[in-house]
Scaffold this motif. Structure first.
Motif, short mmCIF file in Angstrom:
data_model
loop_
_atom_site.label_atom_id
_atom_site.label_comp_id
_atom_site.label_asym_id
_atom_site.label_seq_id
_atom_site.Cartn_x
_atom_site.Cartn_y
_atom_site.Cartn_z
N TYR A 157 73.85 2.16 47.48
CA TYR A 157 74.87 2.47 48.47
C TYR A 157 74.86 3.92 48.95
N GLU A 158 74.50 4.85 48.07
CA GLU A 158 74.57 6.25 48.51
C GLU A 158 73.55 6.52 49.61
N GLU A 159 72.34 6.02 49.38
CA GLU A 159 71.28 6.14 50.38
C GLU A 159 71.66 5.35 51.63
N PHE A 160 72.11 4.10 51.39
CA PHE A 160 72.45 3.21 52.49
C PHE A 160 73.52 3.83 53.39
N LEU A 161 74.58 4.34 52.77
CA LEU A 161 75.71 4.83 53.56
C LEU A 161 75.50 6.24 54.10
N ALA A 162 74.54 6.95 53.51
CA ALA A 162 74.24 8.29 54.04
C ALA A 162 73.63 8.18 55.43
N ASN A 163 73.00 7.05 55.72
CA ASN A 163 72.47 6.80 57.07
C ASN A 163 73.59 6.25 57.94
N GLU A 164 74.02 7.04 58.89
CA GLU A 164 75.19 6.65 59.69
C GLU A 164 74.90 5.48 60.63
N ASN A 165 73.65 5.12 60.75
CA ASN A 165 73.32 3.96 61.59
C ASN A 165 73.42 2.64 60.83
N ASN A 166 73.73 2.70 59.53
CA ASN A 166 73.94 1.49 58.75
C ASN A 166 75.43 1.16 58.70
N LYS A 167 75.73 -0.13 58.53
CA LYS A 167 77.14 -0.53 58.41
C LYS A 167 77.34 -1.40 57.17
N LEU A 168 78.45 -1.14 56.50
CA LEU A 168 78.88 -1.94 55.35
C LEU A 168 80.26 -2.51 55.69
N ILE A 169 80.32 -3.83 55.82
CA ILE A 169 81.59 -4.47 56.21
C ILE A 169 82.15 -5.26 55.03
N PHE A 170 83.40 -5.00 54.69
CA PHE A 170 84.10 -5.80 53.69
C PHE A 170 85.01 -6.79 54.42
N LEU A 171 84.95 -8.06 54.00
CA LEU A 171 85.69 -9.10 54.72
C LEU A 171 87.14 -9.28 54.26
N PHE A 185 80.65 -3.13 67.81
CA PHE A 185 79.55 -2.16 67.86
C PHE A 185 78.23 -2.87 68.10
N GLY A 186 77.20 -2.08 68.41
CA GLY A 186 75.88 -2.64 68.64
C GLY A 186 75.20 -2.97 67.32
N ILE A 187 74.00 -3.52 67.39
CA ILE A 187 73.28 -3.90 66.17
C ILE A 187 72.96 -2.63 65.37
N PRO A 188 73.42 -2.57 64.10
CA PRO A 188 73.14 -1.38 63.29
C PRO A 188 71.70 -1.40 62.76
N GLU A 189 71.29 -0.28 62.18
CA GLU A 189 69.93 -0.24 61.62
C GLU A 189 69.82 -1.24 60.46
N ASN A 190 70.83 -1.25 59.61
CA ASN A 190 70.94 -2.25 58.52
C ASN A 190 72.40 -2.63 58.39
N LEU A 191 72.61 -3.88 58.00
CA LEU A 191 73.98 -4.38 57.88
C LEU A 191 74.17 -5.06 56.53
N VAL A 192 75.25 -4.70 55.84
CA VAL A 192 75.64 -5.42 54.62
C VAL A 192 77.04 -5.96 54.84
N ILE A 193 77.25 -7.23 54.49
CA ILE A 193 78.59 -7.83 54.58
C ILE A 193 78.98 -8.37 53.20
N VAL A 194 80.15 -7.96 52.73
CA VAL A 194 80.65 -8.36 51.42
C VAL A 194 81.89 -9.24 51.62
N GLY A 195 81.92 -10.39 50.95
CA GLY A 195 83.04 -11.33 51.08
C GLY A 195 84.18 -11.01 50.12
N ASP A 196 85.02 -12.01 49.86
CA ASP A 196 86.19 -11.83 48.98
C ASP A 196 85.78 -11.23 47.64
N LEU A 197 86.56 -10.27 47.16
CA LEU A 197 86.28 -9.65 45.85
C LEU A 197 87.35 -9.98 44.80
N HIS A 198 88.59 -10.14 45.23
CA HIS A 198 89.67 -10.53 44.32
C HIS A 198 89.63 -9.80 42.98
N GLY A 199 89.60 -8.48 43.05
CA GLY A 199 89.70 -7.70 41.82
C GLY A 199 88.49 -7.75 40.90
#
Ligand SMILES: [Mn+2]
Length: 312
Positions: free
Chosen positions: A75-89, A47-61
């Motif tokens: 997160y509620e505000e962040f994710l309510a904006n569909e131009n933001n992306k939250l990626i879990f690795l 995808f193209g550059i999002p308005e805001n990007l969060v990347i989360v690494g390993d969580l292991h429980g």
């Protein structure tokens, strides 16, 4: 910490319903070939550059880390904006106390905000292809749901894991994987990733995406066997070729504990690790960067100001 995640009803039925919905959404994304702001083909998203990007690494429980990150990014505000992306690795499960809870939360997030959440696959989500000893999810499933139900639910986990993303590209900027870059760098590689099948080349590409680590490598082929059970150590020339092939500036990956983050391969790779519970000697972190800042990055070191180390 106030968060509606705490008040989610968590009966076994809720869990299964959420997981079923999540599987349907992931299947639909693949079928349509589209994800909000970009395209998807099998395990590959771009995808193209999002308005805001969060990347989360390993969580292991580690639920505490996950909830703190979600709290910090609002997160509620962040994710309510569909131009933001939250990626879990990936690497949601094993080692920590709360693998099942982590899965519950990430399924919930994907169901509620499907266009903004990307769930990637870690090596701990690939047990059938590559069995390894620290995989305690089958046991955790039985503890949590009882023997009969636990075994059925675990099988469902496995089918969901097959739908997780293997490589994400933020156009012109980031190449995102769980572990590392495959050592094959010829033109066939795109086809091998896009058409994840079961032939031996495709399997080895999957293995390398999930298990590889960047290292200084001196030999001519620019890789060596890994200290892990699977995967390889890959060298700086392989990283350089991948960035060239994909037209990106930096690799973001997880897979190795570190002091919040680390930089490898001449400022080309940023490693993030977001789990503290099972790695007390290390720090947990995540990336939170605006599209505007992302637009101006030229390498992985340029991302360092946007790495947030967790205070836990
Ligand atoms: Mn890993």
């Amino acid at each position: 910490m106030k968060s509606d995640l705490h008040i989610l009803a968590r009966t076994d039925d809720d869990f299964v319903n959420n997981m079923d919905r999540c599987i349907k959404i992931l299947q639909m994304e693949r079928k349509s070939g589209r994800i909000l702001g970009g395209k998807i083909r099998n395990g590959f998203i771009e995808f193209g550059i999002p308005e805001n990007l969060v990347i989360v690494g390993d969580l292991h429980g580690d639920v505490k880390s996950l909830l703190l990150i979600l709290h910090e990014i609002k997160y509620e505000e962040f994710l309510a904006n569909e131009n933001n992306k939250l990626i879990f690795l990936g690497d949601y499960v094993d080692r920590g106390a709360n693998s099942i809870e982590i899965l519950y939360y990430i399924f919930y997030l994907k169901c509620k905000y499907p266009g903004s959440v990307v769930l990637m696959r870690g090596n701990h989500e690939a047990p059938i292809e590559f069995p390894f000893p620290s995989h305690d999810l089958p046991l955790k499933s039985i503890e949590h749901f009882g023997k009969e139900k636990g075994e059925i639910i675990y099988k469902k986990f496995l089918s969901l894991f097959q739908l997780l993303t293997l490589m994400t590209i933020v156009r012109n900027k980031l190449l995102i994987v769980h572990g590392g870059l495959p050592t094959i760098t010829n033109k066939d590689i795109h086809k091998l990733i896009l058409d994840e099948g079961q032939n031996s080349k495709q399997k080895s590409v999957l293995e390398e995406l999930l298990w590889n680590d960047p290292r200084p490598i001196q030999n001519a082929k620019n890789w060596e066997v890994s200290r892990r059970v699977y995967g390889k150590h890959f060298g700086v020339e392989i990283t350089r070729r991948w960035l060239e092939m994909t037209g990106t500036k930096a690799v973001v990956r997880s897979h190795e504990p570190c002091q919040g983050f680390k930089i490898n391969h001449e400022n080309m790779i940023l490693t993030l690790f977001s789990c503290k519970e099972s790695y007390q000697k290390f720090e947990a972190s995540y990336l939170h960067v605006s599209g505007q800042h992302l637009f101006s990055i030229g390498n992985a070191s340029d991302l360092i100001p946007y790495v947030k180390v967790l205070d836990i």
